[in-house]
Each structure stands twice: as C-alpha cells, then as structure tokens.
Design a protein around this motif. Structure first.
Motif, short mmCIF file in Angstrom:
data_model
loop_
_atom_site.label_atom_id
_atom_site.label_comp_id
_atom_site.label_asym_id
_atom_site.label_seq_id
_atom_site.Cartn_x
_atom_site.Cartn_y
_atom_site.Cartn_z
N HIS A 224 -12.01 59.22 26.49
CA HIS A 224 -11.60 58.33 27.17
C HIS A 224 -10.81 58.64 28.68
O HIS A 224 -10.90 58.08 29.70
CB HIS A 224 -10.55 57.19 26.38
CG HIS A 224 -10.99 56.56 25.44
ND1 HIS A 224 -11.37 55.05 25.43
CD2 HIS A 224 -11.62 56.93 24.10
CE1 HIS A 224 -11.75 54.60 24.35
NE2 HIS A 224 -12.02 55.68 23.60
N ARG A 225 -10.21 59.89 28.57
CA ARG A 225 -9.66 60.50 29.66
C ARG A 225 -10.76 60.84 30.58
O ARG A 225 -10.52 60.75 31.92
CB ARG A 225 -8.84 61.67 29.15
CG ARG A 225 -7.74 61.28 28.79
CD ARG A 225 -6.76 62.56 28.03
NE ARG A 225 -5.31 62.23 27.89
CZ ARG A 225 -4.60 63.09 27.29
NH1 ARG A 225 -4.86 64.22 27.18
NH2 ARG A 225 -3.26 62.49 27.09
N ILE A 226 -11.88 61.24 30.12
CA ILE A 226 -13.17 61.52 30.88
C ILE A 226 -13.25 60.21 31.98
O ILE A 226 -13.57 60.43 32.90
CB ILE A 226 -14.26 61.80 30.19
CG1 ILE A 226 -14.10 63.33 29.61
CG2 ILE A 226 -15.45 62.33 31.20
CD1 ILE A 226 -15.16 63.69 28.37
N TYR A 227 -13.49 59.04 31.37
CA TYR A 227 -13.71 58.18 32.08
C TYR A 227 -12.55 57.71 32.97
O TYR A 227 -12.59 57.07 34.09
CB TYR A 227 -13.89 56.74 31.08
CG TYR A 227 -15.33 56.86 30.61
CD1 TYR A 227 -16.38 56.51 31.24
CD2 TYR A 227 -15.41 57.23 29.29
CE1 TYR A 227 -17.66 56.44 30.46
CE2 TYR A 227 -16.70 57.59 28.47
CZ TYR A 227 -17.68 57.01 29.26
OH TYR A 227 -18.89 56.94 28.52
N ALA A 228 -11.58 58.00 32.43
CA ALA A 228 -10.24 57.49 33.49
C ALA A 228 -10.30 58.55 34.49
O ALA A 228 -10.14 58.02 35.57
CB ALA A 228 -8.92 57.84 32.36
N ILE A 229 -10.30 59.70 34.49
CA ILE A 229 -10.51 60.68 35.77
C ILE A 229 -11.57 60.53 36.50
O ILE A 229 -11.45 60.58 37.59
CB ILE A 229 -10.08 62.28 35.40
CG1 ILE A 229 -11.30 62.71 34.84
CG2 ILE A 229 -8.82 62.43 34.70
CD1 ILE A 229 -11.41 64.38 34.54
N GLY A 230 -12.61 59.86 35.91
CA GLY A 230 -13.86 59.56 36.63
C GLY A 230 -13.74 58.34 37.61
O GLY A 230 -14.22 58.26 38.60
N GLY B 62 -19.25 58.85 39.04
CA GLY B 62 -18.39 59.11 38.03
C GLY B 62 -17.78 57.82 37.43
O GLY B 62 -17.72 56.87 38.02
N GLY B 63 -17.26 58.07 36.15
CA GLY B 63 -16.56 57.14 35.55
C GLY B 63 -17.45 56.06 35.09
O GLY B 63 -16.69 55.09 34.16
N LYS B 64 -18.63 56.05 35.04
CA LYS B 64 -19.33 55.03 34.56
C LYS B 64 -20.87 55.48 33.85
O LYS B 64 -21.55 56.10 34.77
CB LYS B 64 -19.81 53.94 35.54
CG LYS B 64 -19.32 52.47 35.08
CD LYS B 64 -19.40 51.57 36.24
CE LYS B 64 -20.89 51.16 36.75
NZ LYS B 64 -20.60 50.15 38.00
N GLY B 65 -21.04 54.92 32.52
CA GLY B 65 -22.11 55.84 31.95
C GLY B 65 -22.01 56.34 30.60
O GLY B 65 -20.94 55.95 30.02
N GLY B 66 -23.18 57.01 30.04
CA GLY B 66 -23.02 57.58 28.80
C GLY B 66 -24.10 58.46 28.39
O GLY B 66 -24.86 58.39 29.10
N TYR B 67 -24.01 58.85 27.26
CA TYR B 67 -25.19 59.94 27.12
C TYR B 67 -26.38 59.24 26.35
O TYR B 67 -27.41 59.90 26.67
CB TYR B 67 -24.54 61.12 26.01
CG TYR B 67 -25.42 62.11 25.81
CD1 TYR B 67 -26.01 62.95 26.78
CD2 TYR B 67 -25.97 62.37 24.67
CE1 TYR B 67 -26.83 64.04 26.61
CE2 TYR B 67 -27.09 63.32 24.32
CZ TYR B 67 -27.43 64.13 25.50
OH TYR B 67 -28.39 65.22 25.20
N THR B 68 -26.22 58.31 25.71
CA THR B 68 -27.34 57.63 25.08
C THR B 68 -28.46 57.37 25.96
O THR B 68 -29.66 57.65 25.79
CB THR B 68 -27.11 56.23 24.44
OG1 THR B 68 -25.74 56.60 23.83
CG2 THR B 68 -28.13 56.02 23.03
N GLY B 69 -28.11 56.74 27.39
CA GLY B 69 -28.84 56.26 28.28
C GLY B 69 -29.67 57.75 28.92
O GLY B 69 -30.81 57.59 29.01
N THR B 70 -28.65 58.73 29.00
CA THR B 70 -29.33 59.98 29.66
C THR B 70 -30.43 60.66 28.48
O THR B 70 -31.26 61.17 28.94
CB THR B 70 -28.12 61.07 29.45
OG1 THR B 70 -27.27 60.55 30.60
CG2 THR B 70 -28.54 62.49 30.21
N MET B 71 -30.27 60.51 27.13
CA MET B 71 -31.02 60.86 26.31
C MET B 71 -32.57 60.41 26.56
O MET B 71 -33.62 60.97 26.73
CB MET B 71 -30.68 60.53 24.76
CG MET B 71 -29.66 61.65 24.07
SD MET B 71 -29.09 61.20 22.55
CE MET B 71 -30.16 62.03 21.64
N ALA B 72 -32.44 59.08 26.67
CA ALA B 72 -33.63 58.13 27.10
C ALA B 72 -34.36 58.46 28.38
O ALA B 72 -35.40 58.93 28.83
CB ALA B 72 -33.42 56.68 27.09
#
Lengths: 318, 330
Positions: free
Chosen positions: A190-196, A263-273
C-alpha cells in the motif's frame, strides 16, 4: 452496458483479448503456432521477461519518474556470475542463487542511494549504472572463462516439472501470486502506491519514503538477477550482453499491463499479460517468413498501435 | 515574481549563483577543461592541434545528437529514436550518393534528402507523442524499432562506402583550417539563430509547466511536434558528421548513441524534466564523454578495464552534472 464497456477497457482484459487474437492470428499464419508445445515455449520466454518486468513494475509504481534502465545489465551480470559459480555442477545452484541475489541487491542499493540521497533522476542514475555494469561484464569476461549452466537448472527452465509444465512457469506463477499479495494485502504494498501517487502526502503520513524507494530498486535488481539465472538455464551458457533486450521490453510489458509510467496506478497481473503479449507478438514475427527489416517495421508499428489501446495521456484543458 | 524581487534575490544569493544562472553550462565547461588538463598530463601529445581536431571530428556526430535531444528535453519530452533516425539518414544518404554518381550534385542532393528524412522522422515522433498522447519513452522506443527496420531495408548489411568526395571534404582542410572547424562555426551560428526564435522559448515554456503554457494560449501540441522536428533535423546533421567520419553506411550505427545523447544532455546541466536546458552544455557534455574515453585510454588502463572505468567516470560526472545543475536552478 456501461459496466460492459468499463470491463472491456481494463488493461488486463485488453491484454488477454489481444493475446487470444494474436494466438488465433499466429495459428492461421502458420498452423501449429498455438499448439500446446509452442504455447509452453512462449510461456517460458515470457516468464523470463515477466520476472524482469516484476522489478521494473514496482520501481515504476513507486513514482517520481521511477524507471530502471540497469535491469538489462543486471540480467547479463547475473547470468555470468551464475555460470561461473555453478560451472555445470548441480551442487553450485544454491550458492549461485545467493551470489546472484546479492549482486542484484547490491546494484539496486546503489541505484536507490543515488536516487534518494543525491536525488539523481532514476533515468539518469540507472543509465549511468548500466554503463558501469556493461564495463564490469567486459572485465569479468576477460578474466575467467564463461561458465555453464548446471543440468538441474536447465531442466528447471526447459523440462516439464509438475503437470507437464516447466518449473520456471510455476516460479512465474508464484511470483505473480506473491506480487498480488504484496501489492494488495501488505502495508509495504500500500505504501508503494502511496509514494507513487503523492510522495509528499505519504511522507507526511509517516511513510519512510527514502527507505521504501531504496527497497524498490533493490527488489528490481533482485528480480533481474533471478531472471539472469533462469536465462542461463534457458540458453545453457552466457554470452555477451544477453540481458540487453530486457531493458526497454520490460518497460513496455509494464505499460501494456496498464501501469502508468507516472506511478501510483497499476499492478502486476496486467504486466504478466503484457509480457506474454509482447512475447507472442515476437513469436509470430519470427514464424512469418519476412526478412529482418520487415519484421522490425511491423514490430515497431504494432507496438505503437497496441499502445493506442492503453492509457493515452489526457488532452490539455483550460 | 516581479523583476525587482528577482533582482534583490540575485544580489543576495551572491555572484556564483548569478553566473550559474546566466551561463548554466559553466560546470560542464569546468569538467571539460579539467579533463583536457588531465589528458594533457597523461599524454601531452593528446592536446596537440592534430589530436584535438581528430577528437572533434569523431565526436561531432554525438555533439549534434546531444543538441537534437536537448530540444525535445526542453519541452519535457525525450526521444529514444534519435540514434535510429541517425542510422536511417546515414544509410539513406550513402545509398543515394552512390546511386546518383557520387559527384558534388549527388552529395548536395543526398544531404537535402537526408534533412527531409530527419524532419519526417521527427514529425512522426511528434505526432505519436504529442498528438496521439502516447508516453514518450515507450512510444519513441517503438518508432526507433520502426526506423531501424527501414534502415535495414535500405541497407541490409553495413559496409557500403560513402563517395570519396564526401569524407575527404569532412576530414580534410579548407583554406588552411580543418573542415570540422567550419562545421563547428556553422553549428554555433545555427544555435545562435535558433536561440533567438520564438520556438525555443515556447519549448521551454511547455517543458516548465505544460498546463500554464496551454492556459497562456500556446499551441502546446504543435510546439512539441516542432520540438521533435527540430530533433529530427539535428539527428540528420549528426548523421552527416558520422558519415564523414566513418565514410560508410551502417544500419545499426546509431543505436548505441541514443543513450549517450541523453547522458550528454544531463552532463551539460540541463534538467531532464524540461523547462531548463542549455545547448552549449549539451555540446560540452558530448565532449566530456569523448574526453573521458580518451583519458581512460591515455591513462594506460588495461584494455579489459577500460569500459568499466569509462562507465564509472561517466556515472560520476553525470551525478556531478545533476547536482551542479540543481544548484544553479535552486
């Protein structure tokens, strides 16, 4: 109706639909492209890219123009280190893993320190680090003969392990689950998204912004190192600058996965695709019988076309 | 901020800051002078007229490419296809000069086509990034793949030689002076003229605050496209210098130069975020890269360590460039 449209606009859905479309296209261009064997082979290649992209993803999510151009250098370095440490013996696999992770974490630490303490923009810092790493590769390559992959490692990457699926794909799935858990369920995530999304606000809320950012670059270095190790297993022996191809393609995989470079928006599931999409596209282009120039033109133009499906910037408004 | 408050702030901040503000390339200049001195200390011969001319003609292409990059960076953009554009223009002019017979007319015709080609590449980038609003880093990487494809189509393998007239002129002398000095003088004049244009100010305004520039009525999209076009133009000029230096065509020659051009911009003291750039600094930044490379050689570094020492030295001067640039802007 609106629900359907917003569902179709999700990056992950776009990527999955494009993957299916590309597989269909590949199968019609050269029958057998979408056979189980071929898909497994594509998944192995995609998992290498996907693992690098995992690190790239967290650095980009962390914002402040976060980007890691040094991943390609770390991949190459790790492949050499792994080859020399294990040198064809299964007993050397564990020491090799540790050595690679240490090297990846070390260069990630240096990147992180430059970005936070000296406030060097990540693009500049990691670009400079890439130069250092490439120089280091030359030094190592001249001093010692390049090593070989242990049979165990090669089998892990290329041979079926469980349910007929190679170990590296299981590893990728595990990394995917780990990333989903970390980003969505832990304080760190959550902090990654926060600083992003707003570094200052995160700082005011007590997030240790500097330590976080250093950590993100170290994660990126370690993922690149794991990918380098697996790449050695895939190719058997390491050769000059094997990792170079991952520098910008890992960024594109992240973008195709719907993570914004801001930054601050996104995730890894999409990156895998996104990684899978990129690999399938390259796979089709190698299958089709055109010469290198045509392949590059089609690849570049297709990348641009695909980018249009994803987050375009906002139009200026007064 | 009103002019009066700026004045008082300046006088309070002292002379050094004023100098840095007026001549943002000063730190880069100091680094270049120091590197020249070090080169001279390790090998007095490296400061001879002859070797300095050689250094200039080798690195003139990178200088041009760094300046090309500076104009897009001014507007807060980046162009990862500058090197691919250089390669494309390089192979295109070599093929055209050969096809048209290699005479003076062919050289001029090919160079005009090369400039047009560079401009087209730049405008394509501008449309993709500014009009279609794709992210500059990934979009220009995609166009770089596309341009490389065209370059490979024009010349599948490296090695076609450029006509003797072309490289003899570039490497030769005119009225007793090396030709590359005239290139440098023409470049200085071109940069001076450009710095007087409205476009450069508009690029900086867009890079400083895109929203504010838009609200003041600037055609932001058009300005950014023009910035990319300018980048394409200078990439074509870089291709001419490179062709004069290598005397042949190579469809992949520019690929590695892109990241060096970005590094040179930062070394010169420009801010990658845009709004604050210096073309003179970028010129010096490109020279810094050349001087670091020659210094590492003259220091007698063992050959296998040279790349590493160069990489480390460039990382260190990059950091110094960022820190000094920030001091100037603060």
């Amino acid at each position: 109706m609106n629900v359907a449209i917003s569902f179709l606009k999700k990056p992950l859905v776009i990527a999955l639909l494009l993957i299916v479309a590309l597989l269909y296209l590949g199968e019609s261009l050269s029958p057998g492209f979408a056979s189980a064997d071929q898909i497994l082979r594509l998944l192995i290649v995609a998992s290498l890219l996907g693992i690098v992209a995992a690190g790239q993803n967290v650095v980009i999510l962390g914002g402040r123009e976060g980007i890691d151009l040094s991943v390609g250098g770390v991949v190459s370095l790790s492949a050499i280190i792994a080859g020399n440490v294990m040198n064809g013996a299964d007993g050397g696999i564990l020491p090799a893993i540790l050595a690679c992770l240490a090297a990846g974490a070390f260069f990630g630490l240096l990147n992180g320190l430059g970005v936070t303490l000296l406030r060097i923009p990540p693009l500049v810092m990691t670009l400079g680090m890439l130069g250092v790493l490439q120089g280091l590769l030359v030094v190592i390559r001249n001093g010692i003969p390049s090593g070989r992959a242990a049979p165990g490692l090669s089998a892990f990457v290329t041979q079926p392990l469980v349910l007929g699926i190679p170990g590296i794909i299981w590893l990728w799935i595990a990394i995917g689950l780990f990333m989903a858990f970390m980003l969505n369920r832990t304080v760190f995530g959550h902090r990654i998204y926060a600083i992003g999304s707003n570094e200052h606000a995160a700082y005011m809320a007590g997030v240790p912004v500097r330590r976080m950012r250093i950590g993100l670059f170290m994660i990126s270095g370690m993922f690149a190192a794991i990918a380098g190790l697996c790449l050695l297993g895939y190719s058997g022996s390491s050769f000059a600058n094997v990792g170079e191809q991952y520098m910008l393609s890992s960024i594109i995989a992240v973008v195709f996965g719907g993570t914004s470079l801001a930054g601050g928006k996104g995730g890894y599931t999409g990156t895998m695709a996104g990684a899978l999409l990129l690999v399938i596209l390259q796979g089709i282009l190698t299958t089709v019988n055109i010469d290198e120039s045509g392949r590059q033109m089609v690849f570049g133009a297709t990348l641009l076309l695909l980018m249009l499906f994803y987050g375009r910037g906002r139009a200026m408004r007064a | 901020m009103t002019p009066t408050t700026t004045e008082t702030l300046r006088s309070r901040a002292g002379g050094l800051k004023l100098w840095l503000e007026r001549y943002p390339f000063l730190p880069a200049l100091i680094i270049v002078v120091a590197l020249l001195a070090l080169n001279g200390a390790f090998s007095p011969n490296s400061l001879s007229y002859r070797s300095l001319t050689g250094l200039l003609s080798t690195y003139m292409a990178l200088i041009m490419l760094a300046i090309a990059q500076t104009y897009v960076v001014s507007a807060g953009d980046i162009d990862l296809s500058a090197g691919a554009t250089l390669s494309l223009v390089n192979v295109a002019i070599v093929v055209l000069m050969e096809k048209w017979g290699g005479g003076a007319g062919a050289v001029v015709g090919a160079m005009l086509s090369g400039i047009l080609l560079g401009l087209i590449c730049g405008v394509i980038n501008g449309i993709v990034v500014a009009t279609l609003r794709l992210q500059a880093i990934v979009a220009t990487f995609a166009t770089s793949i596309f341009f490389t494809g065209i370059a490979l189509y024009v010349m599948p393998v490296a090695g076609t030689p450029a006509p003797a007239l072309f490289w003899r002129t570039y490497g030769g002398r005119l009225l007793g002076l090396p030709f590359v000095f005239y290139v440098l003088a023409a470049l200085a004049l071109l940069l001076f003229l450009l710095s007087r244009t409205r476009l450069v100010t508009q690029l900086l305004a867009v890079g400083d605050d895109q929203q504010a520039a838009y609200q003041t009525g600037l055609p932001v999209v058009l300005v950014r496209v023009k910035g990319y076009a300018l980048c394409g133009l200078f990439s074509a000029l870089a291709a001419f210098c490179l062709t004069g230096d290598t005397a042949s065509g190579d469809p992949l020659v520019g690929g590695k130069m892109t990241l060096y051009s970005v590094a040179a911009v930062v070394l010169g003291g420009s801010a990658l975020a845009g709004g604050w750039t210096t073309v003179v600094g970028s010129l010096l930044g490109a020279l810094t890269i050349g001087l670091v490379n020659s210094l590492v050689f003259f220091m007698g570094t063992p050959s296998e360590w040279q790349n590493f020492v160069q990489g480390l030295a460039i990382l260190l001067v990059l950091m110094a460039g960022v820190l000094a640039g920030r001091r100037a802007r603060a």
